[in-house]
Design a protein around this motif. Structure first.
Motif, PDB file in Angstrom:
ATOM      1  N   TYR A  48       0.853  -1.185   0.000  1.00  0.00           N
ATOM      2  CA  TYR A  48       0.000   0.000   0.000  1.00  0.00           C
ATOM      3  C   TYR A  48       0.889   1.236   0.000  1.00  0.00           C
ATOM      4  CZ  TYR A  48      -3.677   3.255   1.321  1.00  0.00           C
ATOM      5  OH  TYR A  48      -4.548   4.298   1.333  1.00  0.00           O
ATOM      6  N   SER A 108      -3.214  -1.883  -3.345  1.00  0.00           N
ATOM      7  CA  SER A 108      -3.898  -0.764  -4.008  1.00  0.00           C
ATOM      8  C   SER A 108      -3.228  -0.451  -5.343  1.00  0.00           C
ATOM      9  CB  SER A 108      -3.900   0.462  -3.105  1.00  0.00           C
ATOM     10  OG  SER A 108      -2.591   0.849  -2.837  1.00  0.00           O
ATOM     11  N   HIS A 109      -4.023   0.002  -6.276  1.00  0.00           N
ATOM     12  CA  HIS A 109      -3.525   0.372  -7.605  1.00  0.00           C
ATOM     13  C   HIS A 109      -4.121   1.708  -8.044  1.00  0.00           C
ATOM     14  CE1 HIS A 109      -1.797  -3.559  -8.363  1.00  0.00           C
ATOM     15  NE2 HIS A 109      -2.899  -4.094  -7.924  1.00  0.00           N
ATOM     16  N   ARG A 110      -4.422   2.565  -7.138  1.00  0.00           N
ATOM     17  CA  ARG A 110      -5.210   3.732  -7.491  1.00  0.00           C
ATOM     18  C   ARG A 110      -4.420   4.979  -7.822  1.00  0.00           C
ATOM     19  NH1 ARG A 110     -10.151   2.588  -3.454  1.00  0.00           N
ATOM     20  NH2 ARG A 110     -10.411   0.519  -4.250  1.00  0.00           N
ATOM     21  N   GLY A 111      -3.437   5.323  -7.036  1.00  0.00           N
ATOM     22  CA  GLY A 111      -2.771   6.601  -7.193  1.00  0.00           C
ATOM     23  C   GLY A 111      -1.357   6.465  -7.699  1.00  0.00           C
ATOM     24  N   ASP A 114       1.260   4.276  -5.568  1.00  0.00           N
ATOM     25  CA  ASP A 114       1.131   2.810  -5.416  1.00  0.00           C
ATOM     26  C   ASP A 114       2.071   2.053  -6.310  1.00  0.00           C
ATOM     27  OD1 ASP A 114      -0.852   2.905  -3.475  1.00  0.00           O
ATOM     28  OD2 ASP A 114      -2.367   3.263  -4.988  1.00  0.00           O
TER      29      ASP A 114
END
Length: 114
Positions: A48, A108-111, A114
């Motif tokens: 994360y 997580s792969h969002r921002g 990451d």
């Protein structure tokens, strides 16, 4: 790195405060070692905000090299290797993760962190 942070959690950061005082850095910044040696490795392990965690660890290692180990930066150990091998391993490994991220198995792969 996590084990170094756990050791500092039990021993405290008094020695780091002393080192910072000697080089003119405000002592309260010594508490940032908990971010770089406890929080960042945990974030990295679970995947994360891996890039952010890598940056925190790299900054922590850079500060450690320049404050506590500055006299050893260009020296060799008795076996012919770099005297700050482990510190360099942590620094360059964290820097690599800072640039590459955690990959597909991250939580997580969002921002961009990451």
């Amino acid at each position: 790195m996590l084990f170094n942070g756990v050791a500092k959690m039990f021993r405290g950061v008094e020695s780091i405060k002393e080192t910072f005082f000697e080089v003119g850095i405000p002592e309260f910044i010594a508490y940032a070692v908990y971010l770089g040696e406890l929080l960042a490795p945990v974030l990295m392990i679970i995947g994360y905000r891996t890039r952010l965690a890598g940056m925190l660890i790299a900054i922590t290692m850079l500060v450690a090299a320049l404050t506590a180990h500055s006299e050893k930066i260009l020296t060799l150990n008795p076996y012919g290797g770099w005297a700050l091998e482990v510190l360099g391993l942590y620094f360059f490994g964290a820097l690599a993760l800072c640039f590459t991220g955690a990959g597909k198995i991250a939580v997580s792969h969002r921002g961009k962190w990451d």
